[in-house]
Structure formats: structure tokens, C-alpha cells
Design a protein around this motif. Structure first.
Motif, PDB file in Angstrom:
ATOM      1  N   TRP A   1      -9.287   5.901  -9.796  1.00  0.00           N
ATOM      2  CA  TRP A   1      -7.961   5.563  -9.311  1.00  0.00           C
ATOM      3  C   TRP A   1      -7.931   4.218  -8.601  1.00  0.00           C
ATOM      4  O   TRP A   1      -8.881   3.865  -7.889  1.00  0.00           O
ATOM      5  CB  TRP A   1      -7.476   6.615  -8.311  1.00  0.00           C
ATOM      6  CG  TRP A   1      -7.581   8.018  -8.789  1.00  0.00           C
ATOM      7  CD1 TRP A   1      -8.692   8.819  -8.782  1.00  0.00           C
ATOM      8  CD2 TRP A   1      -6.534   8.805  -9.356  1.00  0.00           C
ATOM      9  NE1 TRP A   1      -8.395  10.047  -9.308  1.00  0.00           N
ATOM     10  CE2 TRP A   1      -7.079  10.076  -9.668  1.00  0.00           C
ATOM     11  CE3 TRP A   1      -5.176   8.557  -9.618  1.00  0.00           C
ATOM     12  CZ2 TRP A   1      -6.319  11.084 -10.230  1.00  0.00           C
ATOM     13  CZ3 TRP A   1      -4.422   9.569 -10.178  1.00  0.00           C
ATOM     14  CH2 TRP A   1      -5.000  10.821 -10.489  1.00  0.00           C
ATOM     15  N   LEU A   2      -6.832   3.515  -8.753  1.00  0.00           N
ATOM     16  CA  LEU A   2      -6.431   2.464  -7.833  1.00  0.00           C
ATOM     17  C   LEU A   2      -5.329   3.082  -6.992  1.00  0.00           C
ATOM     18  O   LEU A   2      -4.356   3.615  -7.541  1.00  0.00           O
ATOM     19  CB  LEU A   2      -5.907   1.232  -8.581  1.00  0.00           C
ATOM     20  CG  LEU A   2      -5.360   0.089  -7.703  1.00  0.00           C
ATOM     21  CD1 LEU A   2      -6.477  -0.552  -6.889  1.00  0.00           C
ATOM     22  CD2 LEU A   2      -4.644  -0.950  -8.570  1.00  0.00           C
ATOM     23  N   ALA A   3      -5.493   3.061  -5.675  1.00  0.00           N
ATOM     24  CA  ALA A   3      -4.535   3.744  -4.809  1.00  0.00           C
ATOM     25  C   ALA A   3      -4.197   2.880  -3.600  1.00  0.00           C
ATOM     26  O   ALA A   3      -4.955   1.976  -3.226  1.00  0.00           O
ATOM     27  CB  ALA A   3      -5.100   5.080  -4.347  1.00  0.00           C
TER      28      ALA A   3
ATOM     29  N   ASP B   1      -7.324  -7.672  -0.869  1.00  0.00           N
ATOM     30  CA  ASP B   1      -8.202  -6.538  -0.580  1.00  0.00           C
ATOM     31  C   ASP B   1      -9.492  -6.523  -1.395  1.00  0.00           C
ATOM     32  O   ASP B   1     -10.457  -5.862  -1.004  1.00  0.00           O
ATOM     33  CB  ASP B   1      -7.437  -5.226  -0.807  1.00  0.00           C
ATOM     34  CG  ASP B   1      -6.269  -5.059   0.154  1.00  0.00           C
ATOM     35  OD1 ASP B   1      -6.324  -5.659   1.252  1.00  0.00           O
ATOM     36  OD2 ASP B   1      -5.297  -4.362  -0.192  1.00  0.00           O
ATOM     37  N   PHE B   2      -9.527  -7.227  -2.529  1.00  0.00           N
ATOM     38  CA  PHE B   2     -10.732  -7.245  -3.359  1.00  0.00           C
ATOM     39  C   PHE B   2     -11.335  -8.648  -3.502  1.00  0.00           C
ATOM     40  O   PHE B   2     -12.450  -8.775  -4.003  1.00  0.00           O
ATOM     41  CB  PHE B   2     -10.430  -6.690  -4.750  1.00  0.00           C
ATOM     42  CG  PHE B   2     -10.022  -5.244  -4.748  1.00  0.00           C
ATOM     43  CD1 PHE B   2     -10.979  -4.229  -4.719  1.00  0.00           C
ATOM     44  CD2 PHE B   2      -8.683  -4.891  -4.768  1.00  0.00           C
ATOM     45  CE1 PHE B   2     -10.600  -2.890  -4.718  1.00  0.00           C
ATOM     46  CE2 PHE B   2      -8.296  -3.555  -4.765  1.00  0.00           C
ATOM     47  CZ  PHE B   2      -9.259  -2.557  -4.732  1.00  0.00           C
TER      48      PHE B   2
ATOM     49  N   MET C   1      -0.440  -8.393  -7.222  1.00  0.00           N
ATOM     50  CA  MET C   1      -1.515  -9.373  -7.322  1.00  0.00           C
ATOM     51  C   MET C   1      -1.894  -9.912  -5.942  1.00  0.00           C
ATOM     52  O   MET C   1      -3.081 -10.128  -5.644  1.00  0.00           O
ATOM     53  CB  MET C   1      -1.106 -10.516  -8.243  1.00  0.00           C
ATOM     54  CG  MET C   1      -2.188 -11.578  -8.406  1.00  0.00           C
ATOM     55  SD  MET C   1      -3.733 -10.944  -9.124  1.00  0.00           S
ATOM     56  CE  MET C   1      -3.450 -11.310 -10.865  1.00  0.00           C
ATOM     57  N   GLU C   2      -0.910 -10.093  -5.108  1.00  0.00           N
ATOM     58  CA  GLU C   2      -1.173 -10.577  -3.750  1.00  0.00           C
ATOM     59  C   GLU C   2      -2.104  -9.627  -2.999  1.00  0.00           C
ATOM     60  O   GLU C   2      -3.071 -10.052  -2.348  1.00  0.00           O
ATOM     61  CB  GLU C   2       0.154 -10.725  -3.002  1.00  0.00           C
ATOM     62  CG  GLU C   2       0.018 -11.168  -1.554  1.00  0.00           C
ATOM     63  CD  GLU C   2       1.364 -11.164  -0.840  1.00  0.00           C
ATOM     64  OE1 GLU C   2       1.377 -10.921   0.384  1.00  0.00           O
ATOM     65  OE2 GLU C   2       2.393 -11.409  -1.498  1.00  0.00           O
ATOM     66  N   LEU C   3      -1.837  -8.311  -3.083  1.00  0.00           N
ATOM     67  CA  LEU C   3      -2.669  -7.336  -2.372  1.00  0.00           C
ATOM     68  C   LEU C   3      -4.037  -7.175  -3.034  1.00  0.00           C
ATOM     69  O   LEU C   3      -5.035  -6.932  -2.345  1.00  0.00           O
ATOM     70  CB  LEU C   3      -1.959  -5.986  -2.297  1.00  0.00           C
ATOM     71  CG  LEU C   3      -0.700  -5.931  -1.439  1.00  0.00           C
ATOM     72  CD1 LEU C   3      -0.273  -4.482  -1.217  1.00  0.00           C
ATOM     73  CD2 LEU C   3      -0.898  -6.617  -0.104  1.00  0.00           C
TER      74      LEU C   3
ATOM     75  N   ASP D   1      -6.141   1.021   6.982  1.00  0.00           N
ATOM     76  CA  ASP D   1      -4.917   1.559   6.398  1.00  0.00           C
ATOM     77  C   ASP D   1      -4.072   0.435   5.814  1.00  0.00           C
ATOM     78  O   ASP D   1      -4.292  -0.741   6.098  1.00  0.00           O
ATOM     79  CB  ASP D   1      -4.121   2.314   7.462  1.00  0.00           C
ATOM     80  CG  ASP D   1      -4.838   3.578   7.903  1.00  0.00           C
ATOM     81  OD1 ASP D   1      -5.297   4.325   7.030  1.00  0.00           O
ATOM     82  OD2 ASP D   1      -4.949   3.802   9.121  1.00  0.00           O
ATOM     83  N   ASN D   2      -3.130   0.837   4.974  1.00  0.00           N
ATOM     84  CA  ASN D   2      -2.219  -0.111   4.313  1.00  0.00           C
ATOM     85  C   ASN D   2      -2.981  -1.126   3.473  1.00  0.00           C
ATOM     86  O   ASN D   2      -2.778  -2.338   3.582  1.00  0.00           O
ATOM     87  CB  ASN D   2      -1.332  -0.813   5.341  1.00  0.00           C
ATOM     88  CG  ASN D   2      -0.466   0.151   6.119  1.00  0.00           C
ATOM     89  OD1 ASN D   2       0.091   1.080   5.545  1.00  0.00           O
ATOM     90  ND2 ASN D   2      -0.373  -0.050   7.414  1.00  0.00           N
ATOM     91  N   LYS D   3      -3.860  -0.618   2.616  1.00  0.00           N
ATOM     92  CA  LYS D   3      -4.594  -1.501   1.712  1.00  0.00           C
ATOM     93  C   LYS D   3      -4.877  -0.775   0.402  1.00  0.00           C
ATOM     94  O   LYS D   3      -4.757   0.452   0.305  1.00  0.00           O
ATOM     95  CB  LYS D   3      -5.892  -1.976   2.351  1.00  0.00           C
ATOM     96  CG  LYS D   3      -6.945  -0.892   2.529  1.00  0.00           C
ATOM     97  CD  LYS D   3      -8.294  -1.497   2.917  1.00  0.00           C
ATOM     98  CE  LYS D   3      -8.877  -2.325   1.813  1.00  0.00           C
ATOM     99  NZ  LYS D   3     -10.224  -2.852   2.119  1.00  0.00           N
TER     100      LYS D   3
END
Length: 286
Positions: free
Chosen positions: A185-187, A160-161, A154-156, A207-209
Motif C-alpha cells: 500500500w501507499l497510504a 516524504d520519499f 507529487m509534492e508529498l 503523522d500527516n505523511k
């Protein structure tokens, strides 16, 4: 990489050879792979093991729940068609295509990457990728699913959204605008490397998201070195018996009633660890 490990112990008792196999240990990601054991020739008073070729073959893995347990959202008839017929046919066809080739004996992950062939797919690719995708899809959903994720996931999502609801809207929009057959996809995107395949989607994303993306036919983000976390099958066979041409209703029910956010969270933990391990390896090499 996904691993299937099996151990066996061999003992002789008065000329009788006994082989006891320990149950396989599967990684959290989907894998449908089994090796046939060597044939045994036994004679009175002695044990003789005849050396035989080990032939690797795929087996059809059942969903982690009964076929009627997703009702009323997905009917038993839909799962009998989707898993029992469509998924099964991909497994059988893949086995026939890889038998006796350079792919025989490889893990499913490796077959998918090798047959994607840098964006010029070989004949087995569609079947290998569809087996991978379907195993992943069945594990992405559960009876009494839906709700909201928590913790790191949930934090990410919020980072990110902007919010969980905005992520759902982006995912739903991707599912409704995927023309024809395919997947959404959620990736977790965490590659700074040139993986040698076709041009990756979302190249300008950091990157990393987390990202939402769609792919045609059997293609999945795994071939671009992304870490898939969640997917929905938008081929018509996945929902037509229950929803006819109402893909929007199917997608809404999927998100509200079926998603296993616990599985998605677990996959995220694995993806983050994988990215961190690679970063440490890059630092050592630099």
C-alpha cells in the motif's frame, strides 16, 4: 465513512402503486452494498404496503473497465479468474456469514473494522476485507495507466520519499519482500489517536505523511485508521496466469503501465480533508 444513498418516490394511480427509485450515489471509495426493497401488496382501488424486513446484502461490483481492456499487461483470463471467480467468491461467502447476525445491515467499512476485532479477527473478516481490498484495487488501475502523478500528490511524494523514483523503489521492494500472500500500500498516515486495534505499523513515522507498507493476507491499513491511496495485490492468483512466478515483472508493469494516478490524487485530497476535519474536532474537544 462510505455511504450508499437511495431515494424512492411512491404514488397511487387508480389503485396502482408505483415506486420509482433514483439511482444510488456512491462515494469515491469502494462500496458494494445494496438493500432489498419492501414487498408490495396491491388490491383493486387501494394501495397497501406490507411492512417487510430490509435485508442488506453485498453485490459484486464490476471493474470500471472491460475485462480485456488491460491487455497485454493483465489478460482477460486473469481478470475472469481474479474478479469473476475469486472476488465473487468472497462476496458470496461474506453474505452467507453475516446473514442474520449483528453485522447484517452494516456498511462494508464498519464490517471490516468490527470483524478485525482489535487484531483478533472474526470469521467474516477475511472475506469483508478482501471485498474491500479488491474493489479498491480495481479502481486503482486503468487502461493506459502509469506515468507520473502531479500536483499535491507529487509534492508529498517528493517531500516524504525524496523523489518519485525512490517511492517507486520502496513500493516495489515491499511488494517483492512480502512473504506469501498479501498486499502492498501507499497510504496517508494521519492518526495521532489510539484507534483500539492491534499495534500499527510504522509507529515512529510522523503523522500527516505518505508511507509505504505491506500487509499479510487480507489485512489493510484501513483497520489502523490510515487512509489507503494505492494498493497492489500480490496474491499469486493476481498475476500467475500472465507472469507465472515472475512477481518482479508483474510489479514493474503495474507501476509503469497500470496505476491510475488521478484516482490516487483524488483519494489523497479526501484523506487530507479528513485529517483536517478531525484536527478541528480535536481542537473543539480540548
Amino acid at each position: 465513512m462510505l455511504l450508499l444513498q437511495q431515494a424512492a418516490s411512491v404514488a397511487c394511480y387508480g389503485g396502482l402503486m408505483v415506486i420509482s427509485s433514483l439511482p444510488p450515489t456512491l462515494s469515491p471509495q469502494p462500496l458494494s452494498w445494496r438493500k432489498k426493497t419492501p414487498k408490495i401488496k396491491m388490491k383493486s382501488g387501494q394501495c397497501i404496503m406490507r411492512r417487510a424486513l430490509i435485508i442488506s446484502e453485498l453485490e459484486l461490483k464490476p471493474p470500471p473497465y472491460s475485462l480485456n481492456s488491460l491487455e497485454p499487461h493483465l489478460s482477460r483470463e486473469t481478470l475472469e479468474l481474479h474478479w469473476g471467480s475469486h472476488h465473487r467468491a468472497h462476496v458470496a461467502r461474506l453474505n452467507s456469514l453475516i446473514a442474520g447476525t449483528d453485522l447484517d445491515g452494516m456498511g462494508l467499512d464498519d464490517i471490516v473494522i468490527a470483524t478485525y476485532n482489535k487484531g483478533s479477527p472474526r470469521a467474516p473478516f477475511v472475506h469483508a476485507a478482501e471485498v474491500w481490498n479488491h474493489d479498491f484495487f480495481w479502481q486503482s488501475i486503468k487502461p493506459n495507466g502509469g506515468g507520473q502523478p502531479s500536483g499535491k500528490l507529487m509534492e508529498l511524494i517528493e517531500r516524504d520519499f525524496g523523489s518519485f523514483s525512490r517511492m517507486l523503489k520502496e513500493f516495489e521492494n515491499a511488494a517483492l519482500t512480502q512473504f506469501g500472500s498479501g498486499w502492498v500500500w501507499l497510504a496517508y498516515k494521519a492518526n495521532k489517536l489510539d484507534v483500539g486495534n492491534a499495534v500499527n505499523p510504522c509507529p515512529s513515522e510522523k503523522d500527516n505523511k505518505l508511507i509505504v507498507l505491506k500487509s499479510p493476507n487480507a489485512v489493510n491499513p484501513f483497520v489502523w485508521d490510515y487512509s489507503p491511496l494505492l494498493c497492489i495485490d500480490v496474491w499469486e492468483h493476481a498475476y500467475y496466469l500472465d507472469y507465472e512466478n515472475r512477481r518482479d515483472e508483474y510489479v514493474a508493469v503495474f507501476l509503469e503501465k497500470l496505476v491510475s494516478w488521478e484516482v490516487v490524487s483524488h483519494r489523497l485530497d479526501i484523506a487530507i480533508k479528513r485529517a483536517a476535519d478531525r484536527a478541528r474536532e480535536d481542537e473543539k474537544d480540548s
